[in-house]
Design a protein around this motif. Structure first.
Motif, PDB file in Angstrom:
ATOM      1  N   LEU A  59      38.666 -33.018  -8.695  1.00  0.00           N
ATOM      2  CA  LEU A  59      39.063 -32.412 -10.272  1.00  0.00           C
ATOM      3  C   LEU A  59      40.105 -31.912 -10.451  1.00  0.00           C
ATOM      4  CD1 LEU A  59      35.481 -33.292 -11.272  1.00  0.00           C
ATOM      5  CD2 LEU A  59      37.245 -35.332 -11.064  1.00  0.00           C
ATOM      6  N   VAL A  60      40.605 -31.282  -9.836  1.00  0.00           N
ATOM      7  CA  VAL A  60      41.649 -30.302 -10.158  1.00  0.00           C
ATOM      8  C   VAL A  60      42.838 -30.917  -9.903  1.00  0.00           C
ATOM      9  CG1 VAL A  60      43.177 -28.385  -9.039  1.00  0.00           C
ATOM     10  CG2 VAL A  60      40.639 -28.403  -8.684  1.00  0.00           C
ATOM     11  N   ASN A  61      44.127 -31.220 -11.131  1.00  0.00           N
ATOM     12  CA  ASN A  61      44.671 -31.760 -10.800  1.00  0.00           C
ATOM     13  C   ASN A  61      46.356 -31.541 -10.199  1.00  0.00           C
ATOM     14  OD1 ASN A  61      43.123 -32.707 -13.356  1.00  0.00           O
ATOM     15  ND2 ASN A  61      45.190 -33.296 -14.179  1.00  0.00           N
ATOM     16  N   PHE A  62      47.306 -32.316  -9.549  1.00  0.00           N
ATOM     17  CA  PHE A  62      47.985 -32.648  -8.455  1.00  0.00           C
ATOM     18  C   PHE A  62      49.096 -30.981  -9.523  1.00  0.00           C
ATOM     19  CE2 PHE A  62      51.919 -33.166  -6.791  1.00  0.00           C
ATOM     20  CZ  PHE A  62      51.517 -33.711  -5.174  1.00  0.00           C
ATOM     21  N   ASP A  63      49.065 -30.018  -8.102  1.00  0.00           N
ATOM     22  CA  ASP A  63      49.060 -29.714  -7.035  1.00  0.00           C
ATOM     23  C   ASP A  63      48.376 -28.636  -7.147  1.00  0.00           C
ATOM     24  OD1 ASP A  63      50.575 -28.515  -7.568  1.00  0.00           O
ATOM     25  OD2 ASP A  63      52.421 -28.640  -5.915  1.00  0.00           O
ATOM     26  N   SER A 118      42.740 -21.532  11.079  1.00  0.00           N
ATOM     27  CA  SER A 118      43.208 -22.055   9.623  1.00  0.00           C
ATOM     28  C   SER A 118      42.702 -23.220   9.330  1.00  0.00           C
ATOM     29  CB  SER A 118      44.903 -21.784   9.499  1.00  0.00           C
ATOM     30  OG  SER A 118      45.262 -23.204   9.888  1.00  0.00           O
ATOM     31  N   PHE A 119      42.414 -23.828   8.008  1.00  0.00           N
ATOM     32  CA  PHE A 119      41.981 -24.508   7.565  1.00  0.00           C
ATOM     33  C   PHE A 119      42.605 -24.784   5.508  1.00  0.00           C
ATOM     34  CE2 PHE A 119      38.602 -26.570   4.855  1.00  0.00           C
ATOM     35  CZ  PHE A 119      37.764 -27.192   4.809  1.00  0.00           C
ATOM     36  N   ASN A 120      42.573 -27.119   6.084  1.00  0.00           N
ATOM     37  CA  ASN A 120      42.495 -26.697   5.057  1.00  0.00           C
ATOM     38  C   ASN A 120      42.451 -27.756   4.690  1.00  0.00           C
ATOM     39  OD1 ASN A 120      45.246 -28.417   5.735  1.00  0.00           O
ATOM     40  ND2 ASN A 120      44.463 -28.869   3.203  1.00  0.00           N
ATOM     41  N   PHE A 121      41.554 -28.074   2.325  1.00  0.00           N
ATOM     42  CA  PHE A 121      41.744 -29.618   2.349  1.00  0.00           C
ATOM     43  C   PHE A 121      43.316 -29.103   0.747  1.00  0.00           C
ATOM     44  CE2 PHE A 121      38.195 -26.858  -0.238  1.00  0.00           C
ATOM     45  CZ  PHE A 121      37.784 -27.178  -0.854  1.00  0.00           C
ATOM     46  N   ASN A 122      42.440 -30.504   0.031  1.00  0.00           N
ATOM     47  CA  ASN A 122      43.198 -30.392  -1.258  1.00  0.00           C
ATOM     48  C   ASN A 122      42.668 -30.902  -2.348  1.00  0.00           C
ATOM     49  OD1 ASN A 122      45.856 -30.352   0.316  1.00  0.00           O
ATOM     50  ND2 ASN A 122      45.777 -32.764  -0.116  1.00  0.00           N
ATOM     51  N   LEU A 123      41.809 -30.110  -3.073  1.00  0.00           N
ATOM     52  CA  LEU A 123      41.392 -30.289  -4.871  1.00  0.00           C
ATOM     53  C   LEU A 123      41.898 -30.684  -5.413  1.00  0.00           C
ATOM     54  CD1 LEU A 123      41.499 -26.862  -3.409  1.00  0.00           C
ATOM     55  CD2 LEU A 123      39.569 -26.980  -5.708  1.00  0.00           C
ATOM     56  N   ILE A 136      44.603 -23.554  16.044  1.00  0.00           N
ATOM     57  CA  ILE A 136      44.401 -24.675  15.587  1.00  0.00           C
ATOM     58  C   ILE A 136      43.440 -24.379  14.508  1.00  0.00           C
ATOM     59  CG2 ILE A 136      41.865 -26.265  16.041  1.00  0.00           C
ATOM     60  CD1 ILE A 136      42.204 -25.637  18.795  1.00  0.00           C
ATOM     61  N   HIS A 137      44.853 -25.819  13.879  1.00  0.00           N
ATOM     62  CA  HIS A 137      44.697 -25.924  12.236  1.00  0.00           C
ATOM     63  C   HIS A 137      43.731 -26.712  11.854  1.00  0.00           C
ATOM     64  CE1 HIS A 137      45.382 -25.890   7.680  1.00  0.00           C
ATOM     65  NE2 HIS A 137      45.806 -27.392   7.951  1.00  0.00           N
ATOM     66  N   VAL A 138      42.682 -27.085  10.776  1.00  0.00           N
ATOM     67  CA  VAL A 138      41.838 -28.485  10.522  1.00  0.00           C
ATOM     68  C   VAL A 138      42.127 -28.871   9.388  1.00  0.00           C
ATOM     69  CG1 VAL A 138      39.703 -28.897   9.924  1.00  0.00           C
ATOM     70  CG2 VAL A 138      39.539 -27.153  11.328  1.00  0.00           C
ATOM     71  N   ASP A 139      43.167 -30.210   9.064  1.00  0.00           N
ATOM     72  CA  ASP A 139      42.815 -30.975   8.359  1.00  0.00           C
ATOM     73  C   ASP A 139      41.748 -31.644   6.896  1.00  0.00           C
ATOM     74  OD1 ASP A 139      44.588 -32.000   6.361  1.00  0.00           O
ATOM     75  OD2 ASP A 139      45.462 -33.434   8.003  1.00  0.00           O
ATOM     76  N   ALA A 140      41.646 -30.845   6.197  1.00  0.00           N
ATOM     77  CA  ALA A 140      40.392 -31.782   6.043  1.00  0.00           C
ATOM     78  C   ALA A 140      40.655 -32.336   4.683  1.00  0.00           C
ATOM     79  CB  ALA A 140      39.251 -31.186   5.652  1.00  0.00           C
ATOM     80  N   ALA A 141      41.951 -32.619   4.623  1.00  0.00           N
ATOM     81  CA  ALA A 141      43.160 -33.361   3.181  1.00  0.00           C
ATOM     82  C   ALA A 141      41.744 -33.529   1.656  1.00  0.00           C
ATOM     83  CB  ALA A 141      44.107 -33.633   3.324  1.00  0.00           C
ATOM     84  N   GLN A 162      47.457 -23.511  -1.842  1.00  0.00           N
ATOM     85  CA  GLN A 162      49.703 -24.324  -1.931  1.00  0.00           C
ATOM     86  C   GLN A 162      49.623 -25.429  -2.635  1.00  0.00           C
ATOM     87  OE1 GLN A 162      51.910 -22.646   0.765  1.00  0.00           O
ATOM     88  NE2 GLN A 162      50.882 -21.192  -0.527  1.00  0.00           N
ATOM     89  N   GLY A 163      50.701 -26.418  -2.262  1.00  0.00           N
ATOM     90  CA  GLY A 163      50.898 -27.428  -2.958  1.00  0.00           C
ATOM     91  C   GLY A 163      50.141 -28.801  -2.524  1.00  0.00           C
ATOM     92  N   THR A 164      50.408 -29.136  -1.340  1.00  0.00           N
ATOM     93  CA  THR A 164      49.524 -30.242  -1.018  1.00  0.00           C
ATOM     94  C   THR A 164      49.563 -29.494   0.919  1.00  0.00           C
ATOM     95  OG1 THR A 164      52.096 -30.511  -0.115  1.00  0.00           O
ATOM     96  CG2 THR A 164      51.654 -31.343  -2.087  1.00  0.00           C
ATOM     97  N   ALA A 165      49.279 -30.414   1.323  1.00  0.00           N
ATOM     98  CA  ALA A 165      48.486 -30.227   3.352  1.00  0.00           C
ATOM     99  C   ALA A 165      49.752 -30.521   3.619  1.00  0.00           C
ATOM    100  CB  ALA A 165      47.584 -31.724   3.285  1.00  0.00           C
ATOM    101  N   SER A 166      50.907 -31.137   3.571  1.00  0.00           N
ATOM    102  CA  SER A 166      51.902 -30.888   4.478  1.00  0.00           C
ATOM    103  C   SER A 166      52.791 -29.852   4.378  1.00  0.00           C
ATOM    104  CB  SER A 166      52.486 -31.684   3.343  1.00  0.00           C
ATOM    105  OG  SER A 166      52.417 -33.151   3.873  1.00  0.00           O
ATOM    106  N   GLU A 167      52.374 -29.025   2.571  1.00  0.00           N
ATOM    107  CA  GLU A 167      52.936 -27.620   2.694  1.00  0.00           C
ATOM    108  C   GLU A 167      52.282 -26.299   3.482  1.00  0.00           C
ATOM    109  OE1 GLU A 167      54.428 -26.778  -0.723  1.00  0.00           O
ATOM    110  OE2 GLU A 167      53.772 -28.441  -1.596  1.00  0.00           O
TER     111      GLU A 167
END
Length: 528
Positions: free
Chosen positions: A312-316, A302-307, A274-279, A143-148
């Motif tokens: 080292l992965v460019n936004f987003d 569910s779980f997510n983090f922002n690469l 329960i979702h784990v936000d590890a952005a 996805q694009g961001t942790a907010s999404e």
């Protein structure tokens, strides 16, 4: 622009980009422009005739550069990083060239299938439980961001609890009315220090939101007991808790909630998603020394983090993993006739449009693939460990001056938070027959609450020092307020980060505090 012109323009652009990175530390990290600076620099409307690339490219320096905050600068130590790398840039270049909407497998099979495989790579890289791999009932989606991601999870959680509670009702208007009534009673929950995205997601989903206490004495993390208390208080009011965001690396202090305790509690509340936000901090899970955090995640949905933050992965690029993909598909799968095809109908393929809110999607897995292959596991681990050590080293610098600073939270995932201590008492030189609170600073002899006064003085001086550092424009740092405590937070975790820059910002902090104290002492002497 034909292909020959494109080759020439692209080579020139790449040369400029490489030069930008080679010399980025020489640029002021913050722009000096004022709001509205850009509009007078360009015409009021698009040109009637096309312009040459040379003319367009020249406006990067004239129009854009003056208004940039340089996130890749080693002097950028605010928020969390938004890292980039050359392999990821190349991935974005290819993705832009292929330019597919990719809502169905048939739209470009390679786009769907690479994403499935690469997300399994990432899940294994960070030691997620096997339940989140695509070979079972789960899987990952970019996805694009942790907010999404959190909006997607909250809406899916809302619909899942409604489906479960109304499963025995026949379809029809009465069931729709019952679902509407339920939605008004649903409560999403998040730590008082969790990212604002959970509260925003609850607003979008049309549900209520409650914060869960995470006090300073618990290191700003949510305990199972605090979560239970919030659940029980909501239920006592006739409400239905249905979602909770647990955190690995909270925004202000990088706190980690009590995952093991919450996992045990989850057994009593199977309808709470329960979702784990590890952005940000989720990237550290590439290192085995952090993977002890992962086993409890098997109990969550569910779980997510922002690469794009630390890996080292460019936004987003936000990695979203789901334990039961059916929970997403049951909410988001709508297939009009124009999207039907033989492969989807036969159930042979993954259509990621059924896992998310938008229909179309970019080829983001390509840049992830490029980064993982370019750096390798060992390269990524070394990258993370370097920043973790930089945080430890900076924390030691702060501790070396207890006369000026006090640590709020120890170095965590490279982040250090601290306060400036107030100006120490100085003799006033005033007459002895007149009361002066400075005689016994922060005791209750002449003040209603010495402790409260000390906290307030800490907050005020910390805020002034923070503002002074940013106003100088050499470094960019950020602040926050946790449980009434105003803190400075510093994290140096981009590709250009080096210890020498942290030593420089420490020196600037010391200078700012000493200037502040000098001014305050002069003010006290004058008032006396």
């Amino acid at each position: 622009m034909d292909s020959k012109q494109f080759r020439d323009a692209a080579k020139g652009a790449i040369d400029e980009i490489a030069a930008y990175y080679d010399n980025i530390e020489e640029r002021p990290v913050l722009p000096s422009v004022t709001p509205g600076y850009l509009r007078p620099l360009i015409p009021d409307s698009a040109p009637e005739e096309g312009e040459s690339w040379e003319t367009i490219q020249s406006d990067i320096d004239r129009v854009i550069m003056p208004g940039l905050t340089h996130w890749q600068s080693p002097k950028f130590m605010a928020f969390f990083p938004c890292n980039s790398s050359f392999p990821a840039m190349l991935g974005d270049m290819y993705s832009g060239a292929f330019n597919a909407a990719a809502f169905n497998w048939i739209c470009s099979p390679a786009i769907t299938e690479l994403e499935t495989v690469v997300m399994d790579w990432v899940a294994k890289l960070i030691a997620l439980p096997d339940a989140f791999l695509s070979q079972g009932e789960g899987g990952g989606i970019i996805q694009g961001t942790a907010s999404e991601v959190i909006v997607t999870a909250v809406v899916a959680a809302r619909e899942r609890v409604i489906r479960r509670r109304l499963k025995d009702m026949p379809e029809g208007e009465e069931k729709m009315d019952a679902a509407a009534d339920l939605r008004g009673k649903l409560v999403a929950m998040g730590s008082e220090h969790a990212h604002s995205s959970t509260q925003k997601a609850a607003i979008i989903a049309g549900t209520r939101f409650r914060t869960v206490s995470a006090p300073a004495e618990n290191n700003y993390s949510v305990s199972a007991a605090s979560l239970r208390k919030t659940i029980e208080e909501s239920e006592a009011k006739g409400l239905i808790p249905f979602y909770f965001t647990a955190t690995i690396g909270s925004t202000a202090t990088c706190a980690v909630d009590d995952l093991a305790g919450i996992a045990e509690l989850a057994k009593e509340y199977p309808d709470i998603w329960i979702h784990v936000d590890a952005a940000y901090a989720g990237s550290a899970l590439v290192c085995p020394e952090y993977q002890h955090l992962c086993p409890p995640i098997a109990a969550f949905d569910s779980f997510n983090f922002n690469l794009h933050k630390w890996l080292l992965v460019n936004f987003d690029c936000s990695a979203f993993f789901i334990k039961r993909r059916k929970d997403l598909i049951d909410t988001y799968s709508i297939t009009p006739s124009y999207l039907r095809n033989e492969f989807t109908e036969a159930g042979l393929v993954t259509d990621y449009r059924d896992w998310q809110i938008p229909l179309g999607r970019r080829f983001r897995s390509l840049k992830v693939w490029f980064v993982l292959r370019s750096y390798g596991v060992k390269g990524l681990q070394a990258f993370i460990r370097n920043h973790v050590q930089l945080g430890v080293s900076f924390g030691q610098q702060i501790k070396s001056r207890p006369d000026l600073f006090k640590i709020t939270t120890e170095a965590s995932f490279g982040l250090v938070t601290f306060q400036v201590t107030p100006n120490p008492p100085t003799p006033s030189g005033g007459k002895a027959d007149k009361p002066n609170p400075r005689h016994e600073a922060y005791t209750s002899d002449f003040t209603p609450s010495g402790e409260a006064q000390y906290r307030d003085d800490c907050n005020q001086v910390t805020k002034r020092v923070y503002e002074k550092i940013n106003s100088q424009g050499e470094f960019y740092i950020s602040s926050s307020v946790v449980c009434g405590t105003y803190i400075i937070r510093i994290v140096s975790a981009n590709t250009a980060a080096e210890e020498k820059y942290l030593k420089m910002v420490f020196d600037r902090l010391v200078e700012a505090v000493e200037e502040e104290r000098g001014g305050k002492q002069a003010e006290d002497a004058k008032s006396a």
